[in-house]
Design a protein around this motif. Structure first.
Motif, PDB file in Angstrom:
ATOM      1  N   PRO A   1      21.855 -16.962   2.233  1.00 50.57           N
ATOM      2  CA  PRO A   1      22.796 -16.126   1.464  1.00 50.57           C
ATOM      3  C   PRO A   1      22.397 -14.655   1.434  1.00 50.57           C
ATOM      4  O   PRO A   1      23.264 -13.780   1.488  1.00 50.57           O
ATOM      5  CB  PRO A   1      22.751 -16.749   0.066  1.00 50.57           C
ATOM      6  N   PHE A   2      21.101 -14.387   1.357  1.00 50.11           N
ATOM      7  CA  PHE A   2      20.659 -13.002   1.337  1.00 50.11           C
ATOM      8  C   PHE A   2      20.907 -12.336   2.692  1.00 50.11           C
ATOM      9  O   PHE A   2      21.333 -11.178   2.757  1.00 50.11           O
ATOM     10  CB  PHE A   2      19.165 -12.935   0.979  1.00 50.11           C
ATOM     11  N   PHE A   3      20.639 -13.083   3.759  1.00 51.35           N
ATOM     12  CA  PHE A   3      20.871 -12.525   5.093  1.00 51.35           C
ATOM     13  C   PHE A   3      22.358 -12.274   5.307  1.00 51.35           C
ATOM     14  O   PHE A   3      22.757 -11.223   5.832  1.00 51.35           O
ATOM     15  CB  PHE A   3      20.342 -13.492   6.159  1.00 51.35           C
ATOM     16  N   ALA A   4      23.191 -13.239   4.913  1.00 52.08           N
ATOM     17  CA  ALA A   4      24.636 -13.084   5.098  1.00 52.08           C
ATOM     18  C   ALA A   4      25.188 -11.917   4.291  1.00 52.08           C
ATOM     19  O   ALA A   4      26.166 -11.273   4.682  1.00 52.08           O
ATOM     20  CB  ALA A   4      25.340 -14.384   4.717  1.00 52.08           C
ATOM     21  N   LYS A   5      24.553 -11.622   3.166  1.00 56.55           N
ATOM     22  CA  LYS A   5      25.050 -10.556   2.297  1.00 56.55           C
ATOM     23  C   LYS A   5      24.631  -9.176   2.779  1.00 56.55           C
ATOM     24  O   LYS A   5      25.427  -8.227   2.763  1.00 56.55           O
ATOM     25  CB  LYS A   5      24.547 -10.793   0.872  1.00 56.55           C
ATOM     26  N   TYR A   6      23.383  -9.058   3.215  1.00 53.80           N
ATOM     27  CA  TYR A   6      22.851  -7.727   3.531  1.00 53.80           C
ATOM     28  C   TYR A   6      22.852  -7.399   5.025  1.00 53.80           C
ATOM     29  O   TYR A   6      22.678  -6.256   5.399  1.00 53.80           O
ATOM     30  CB  TYR A   6      21.423  -7.598   2.984  1.00 53.80           C
ATOM     31  N   ALA A   7      23.016  -8.417   5.890  1.00 58.35           N
ATOM     32  CA  ALA A   7      23.063  -8.156   7.332  1.00 58.35           C
ATOM     33  C   ALA A   7      24.452  -8.492   7.852  1.00 58.35           C
ATOM     34  O   ALA A   7      24.633  -9.412   8.667  1.00 58.35           O
ATOM     35  CB  ALA A   7      21.983  -8.969   8.054  1.00 58.35           C
ATOM     36  N   LYS A   8      25.428  -7.779   7.384  1.00 59.22           N
ATOM     37  CA  LYS A   8      26.825  -8.089   7.689  1.00 59.22           C
ATOM     38  C   LYS A   8      27.189  -7.796   9.142  1.00 59.22           C
ATOM     39  O   LYS A   8      28.153  -8.350   9.665  1.00 59.22           O
ATOM     40  CB  LYS A   8      27.740  -7.322   6.748  1.00 59.22           C
ATOM     41  N   LYS A   9      26.448  -6.928   9.794  1.00 60.98           N
ATOM     42  CA  LYS A   9      26.783  -6.571  11.165  1.00 60.98           C
ATOM     43  C   LYS A   9      26.306  -7.618  12.170  1.00 60.98           C
ATOM     44  O   LYS A   9      26.727  -7.606  13.326  1.00 60.98           O
ATOM     45  CB  LYS A   9      26.174  -5.208  11.510  1.00 60.98           C
ATOM     46  N   ILE A  10      25.415  -8.499  11.726  1.00 56.74           N
ATOM     47  CA  ILE A  10      24.858  -9.523  12.616  1.00 56.74           C
ATOM     48  C   ILE A  10      25.393 -10.871  12.184  1.00 56.74           C
ATOM     49  O   ILE A  10      25.430 -11.201  10.991  1.00 56.74           O
ATOM     50  CB  ILE A  10      23.313  -9.523  12.568  1.00 56.74           C
ATOM     51  N   HIS A  11      25.819 -11.660  13.145  1.00 61.76           N
ATOM     52  CA  HIS A  11      26.292 -13.018  12.848  1.00 61.76           C
ATOM     53  C   HIS A  11      25.135 -13.848  12.294  1.00 61.76           C
ATOM     54  O   HIS A  11      24.037 -13.876  12.856  1.00 61.76           O
ATOM     55  CB  HIS A  11      26.842 -13.677  14.115  1.00 61.76           C
TER      56      HIS A  11
ATOM     57  N   GLU B   1      35.368 -16.258   8.270  1.00 60.18           N
ATOM     58  CA  GLU B   1      34.748 -17.433   7.659  1.00 60.18           C
ATOM     59  C   GLU B   1      33.599 -17.037   6.734  1.00 60.18           C
ATOM     60  O   GLU B   1      32.973 -15.986   6.913  1.00 60.18           O
ATOM     61  CB  GLU B   1      34.212 -18.382   8.735  1.00 60.18           C
ATOM     62  N   GLN B   2      33.335 -17.890   5.765  1.00 59.87           N
ATOM     63  CA  GLN B   2      32.175 -17.724   4.896  1.00 59.87           C
ATOM     64  C   GLN B   2      30.987 -18.413   5.576  1.00 59.87           C
ATOM     65  O   GLN B   2      30.764 -19.610   5.419  1.00 59.87           O
ATOM     66  CB  GLN B   2      32.443 -18.324   3.520  1.00 59.87           C
ATOM     67  N   LEU B   3      30.233 -17.634   6.317  1.00 56.62           N
ATOM     68  CA  LEU B   3      29.179 -18.214   7.147  1.00 56.62           C
ATOM     69  C   LEU B   3      27.966 -18.642   6.334  1.00 56.62           C
ATOM     70  O   LEU B   3      27.255 -19.572   6.728  1.00 56.62           O
ATOM     71  CB  LEU B   3      28.760 -17.200   8.215  1.00 56.62           C
ATOM     72  N   GLY B   4      27.709 -17.962   5.217  1.00 57.64           N
ATOM     73  CA  GLY B   4      26.548 -18.320   4.401  1.00 57.64           C
ATOM     74  C   GLY B   4      26.550 -19.772   3.985  1.00 57.64           C
ATOM     75  O   GLY B   4      25.614 -20.526   4.296  1.00 57.64           O
TER      76      GLY B   4
END
Length: 806
Positions: free
Chosen positions: A19-29, A107-110
């Motif tokens: 969840p932290f990665f999905a939130k703060y690294a939005k430019k990377i899948h 999509e909600q990838l987190g």
């Protein structure tokens, strides 16, 4: 924590950071971040091949609940390592595929990758632990995480329905399996699978042998979608395609296969195991392949195909049990070898086919073969992937599915020589049903391939203009079909590295008493019966496919009202309505009714125990004499209690109740407990004051005639509770087998508690946490009372604002 345990738990730990990665690294899948873990785990496990090839195992113990014999024990042998490599290897390819399949903008990838990693970790736990209680914990985690994955698109009704269906059926099986594990523990006094295998002769002679076997098989059959529990699998197709590819090729449905293989050394000595497992598998194979032909959705065809292929593997595992009933071990272990080999082959061609179906859906906007056609020239790479996958699934050369299918026929033919029940004619059913199921497999494979890629292109029926998928989406299925081709030409690459150690793990006790067998797979064995069976499949299957439109009306002979799905829907709706009616009867909203049920259950349970267990006894030995003061106070307390019940005004009831409490305080004084008497006086004073305060704010009491009627059931319940409690008190006082605990507190209050007032030491030291929680409860109650005081209630019972609040 040791490295093996960390490998199993790492997906759960990794999921915490998604969840932290999905939130703060939005430019990377997010998938790129997740991909690292299954790749590293695959590399870690593949380094253990040398250990299992040498016939050795790896065992690591992490104590969890040692007092109950429940430890987190990791045990890696050939079978566990094979599944671990499938889980992590296919998992890595699925994650790579999902990066290009799922859009990070739409999509909600987190949540998706959290659920996926939970599932991966749970599957690793299932196949690598030795303790059945820990295995069950991971087993239910697979059900939970698959529920979340199937229902990922939760706004769709079909997704919610499919997720719920899979959860209900697989959890039912899981609970049955837990019962089987408990029975095995009762027999062996161990939760270790290794110990159970070592005590197989003790298990075989026990009365719980058959119940334990059936319960464990129920768990395996529900998870691996065997007849009649397969109905959840087609509805699970509402999940995103990466989930379908993962669940159907290497994980969810293979968990039941693993349990059957793992517990074969425990149960396969019985003829019941052979017949139940083999017949269930072969029936499932025919049933699944027959119903796959009538499907029109690509994923639905593949779903029923998975049901059929899993039945095929289960049938081979059941046939492998024949080795324990026959002298020629090597002759019959071909069934187990075929099961393991087809397990690997199925992961390759089924994973690639699901990914191909996802590509078609992604690039055309539909999976309905009635709207597809003519895609061979438009999507040549996807066509090639589908051709290899379908031909391998149909058991045609030069693909790996052909080799394991031939071994499947060999195992079914050899079953005919096993005479477990002295009925030789029944054995011929196995090769006949295997051949019939393979014919339908050929038909639906050709239908899936040619009706999708041949024929005329129909752009007006497609939601998108068809085009080839991006290279990133093609990498994973290309790798899988490359294995499908390579394993045909070089099958023995896996013979000694994966298949032989896995088979050795399934029947360790059998192989200890025989010379070690060697796995060798060949493409050609001459013009055998298996070859002619394959030729017959091609001829009859081709004719069946070309004339499909003329005979597909046979499916209309099956009435919709008699289907298993209909039965499931009726059962779930009926249980829901039934539970609502039952709940409606006891959830009346009246506290007196709830107390009625509680007290009735108390009377039945405790009264039955006293009567049937002979728990009541009466003895006056050691009791003090009853004085005149006790008699007077008892009469006062009984009178005050009666006055409270029959009082016609609230004020009278409050005063009478206060008399009961103050009388109890006098009892404490007589019994020389001044601390308790003081506490009782304080509490009673506060209670009476609060009652009077609430009484002041309550609306005027209006008695209704109906409320004053005598209720016989209330009288019986109250009388029963009084009698049971009295009998329990007398019996417990009369049957003291040990010294009172009071002597312990009297002796150690000064040394351990630092005080001479025993009561205070007990409250503050010996039961300090209990006292702290009591204070917490009183604080919560005080806040509630304060809220009640601040709330004004009018005569109609509605709350109004107080003047101070306005």
């Amino acid at each position: 924590m040791q490295l093996l345990h960390f490998a199993i738990l790492s997906p759960f730990l990794f999921a915490f950071f998604i969840p932290f990665f999905a939130k703060y690294a939005k430019k990377i899948h997010t998938g790129w971040f997740v991909l690292v873990l299954p790749v590293l785990l695959f590399i870690y496990f593949i380094r253990m091949l040398g250990i299992t090839m040498a016939g050795e195992t790896v065992r690591s113990v992490l104590e969890w609940i040692p007092s109950l014999g429940i430890n987190f024990t990791v045990y890696i042998d050939g079978l566990g390592l094979l599944f671990a490599l499938l889980i992590t290897g296919i998992g890595a390819l699925v994650v790579l595929y999902s990066i290009f399949y799922l859009s990070k903008e739409k999509e909600q990838l987190g949540p998706f990758y959290v659920y996926l990693l939970m599932f991966m970790g749970a599957m690793l736990g299932v196949v690598l632990v030795d303790n059945v209680m820990v295995l069950y914990m991971f087993w239910e985690l697979t059900s939970l995480s698959s529920f979340l994955l199937i229902g990922y698109w939760y706004k769709r009704e079909k997704s919610r329905y499919g997720a719920t269906k899979s959860l209900l059926i697989t959890v039912f099986g899981g609970l049955c399996m837990l019962g089987g594990f408990i029975l095995l523990y009762i027999i062996t006094d161990s939760f270790s699978i290794r110990e159970m295998i070592n005590q197989v002769h003790l298990i075989a002679g026990h009365d719980f042998f058959i119940p334990a076997m059936i319960l464990i098989l129920l768990g395996a059959f529900t998870k691996s979608a065997q007849f009649p529990f397969y109905i959840w699998l087609p509805d699970a197709m509402e999940a995103p395609t990466p989930v379908s590819a993962y669940l159907h090729s290497a994980t969810m449905v293979k968990a039941g296969i693993y349990v059957i293989a793992r517990f074969s050394p425990v149960f396969a000595f019985s003829s019941e195991w052979f017949w139940i497992v083999s017949l269930t598998g072969i029936i499932t194979m025919v049933w699944g392949s027959f119903h796959a032909v009538k499907q029109t959705d690509l994923k639905a065809i593949l779903a029923f195909s998975t049901v059929s292929q899993l039945g095929m593997v289960v049938a081979m595992l059941g046939a492998g049990a024949a080795a324990l009933h026959y002298d020629n071990t090597e002759y019959y272990t071909v069934a187990t070898m075929a099961a393991i080999f087809h397990l690997i082959n199925h992961a390759t061609f089924k994973g690639s086919l699901f990914m191909a179906a996802g590509i078609i859906d992604h690039e055309t906007g539909t999976r309905d073969i009635r709207r597809l056609g003519g895609l061979m020239a438009i999507m040549p790479i996807t066509f090639t992937i589908s051709l290899i996958g379908t031909f391998s699934m149909a058991g045609l050369p030069p693909f790996n599915g052909f080799l394991s299918k031939e071994m499947f026929f060999t195992s079914m033919l050899r079953v005919t020589h096993v005479d477990l029940f002295n009925v030789q004619t029944w054995g011929v059913l196995f090769p006949v049903l295997a051949w019939i199921g393979s014919v339908f497999t050929f038909i639906y494979s050709m239908k899936l391939l040619f009706q999708t890629f041949r024929g005329s292109y129909q752009p007006d029926k497609l939601e998108k203009k068809a085009h080839e998928a991006p290279i990133g989406m093609l990498i994973s299925p290309v790798i899988l079909v490359a294995f499908a081709v390579s394993l045909f030409f070089f099958p023995n690459i896996l013979s000694y590295s994966l298949i032989e150690p896995a088979v050795s793990s399934i029947y360790p006790t059998l192989l200890d008493s025989h010379e070690k067998f060697h796995v060798h797979i060949s493409q050609w064995h001459g013009f055998t019966a298996e070859v002619f069976m394959t030729l017959g499949i091609i001829v009859i299957g081709t004719a069946g496919y070309l004339t499909l439109s003329k005979w597909k009306g046979i499916y209309k002979l099956f009435p919709e009202k008699l289907t298993l799905n209909r039965l499931y829907d009726k059962l779930t709706i009926g249980m829901e309505k039934g539970s609502y009616q039952v709940t409606k009867r006891y959830m009346t909203g009246f506290l007196r009714d709830y107390l009625l049920y509680v007290f009735a259950a108390f009377i039945i349970l405790m009264g039955s125990a006293l009567v049937f267990k002979g728990g009541f006894s009466f003895s006056t030995e050691g009791t003090a004499k009853i004085g005149v003061y006790e008699i007077i106070l008892s009469v006062v307390m009984i009178s005050a209690t009666a006055a409270t019940v029959f009082a016609k005004s609230r004020l009278t009831a409050i005063i009478s109740l206060g008399i009961v409490g103050y009388t109890l305080a006098l009892f404490f004084v007589i019994f020389r407990a001044p601390d308790l008497a003081l506490t009782q006086l304080v509490i009673e004073t506060i209670s009476v004051a609060l009652f009077l305060l609430c009484f002041y704010h309550l609306p005027k009491l209006r008695w209704k005639k109906k409320t004053r009627t005598f209720r016989l059931n209330n009288f019986i319940i109250s009388l029963g509770v009084g009698i049971i409690v009295t009998l329990l008190g007398i019996a417990s006082s009369s049957q003291r087998t040990k010294d009172s605990i009071a002597s312990f507190f009297t002796k150690h209050s000064h040394d351990l508690g630092g005080g001479d007032n025993v009561v205070n030491v007990i409250l503050v030291d010996f039961r300090g946490f209990d006292t702290m929680f009591e204070i917490t409860v009183l604080t919560i109650a005080a806040l509630g009372i304060y809220g009640m005081i601040k709330t004004k209630v009018n005569e109609e019972g509605k709350s109004v604002e107080s003047r101070e609040d306005k």
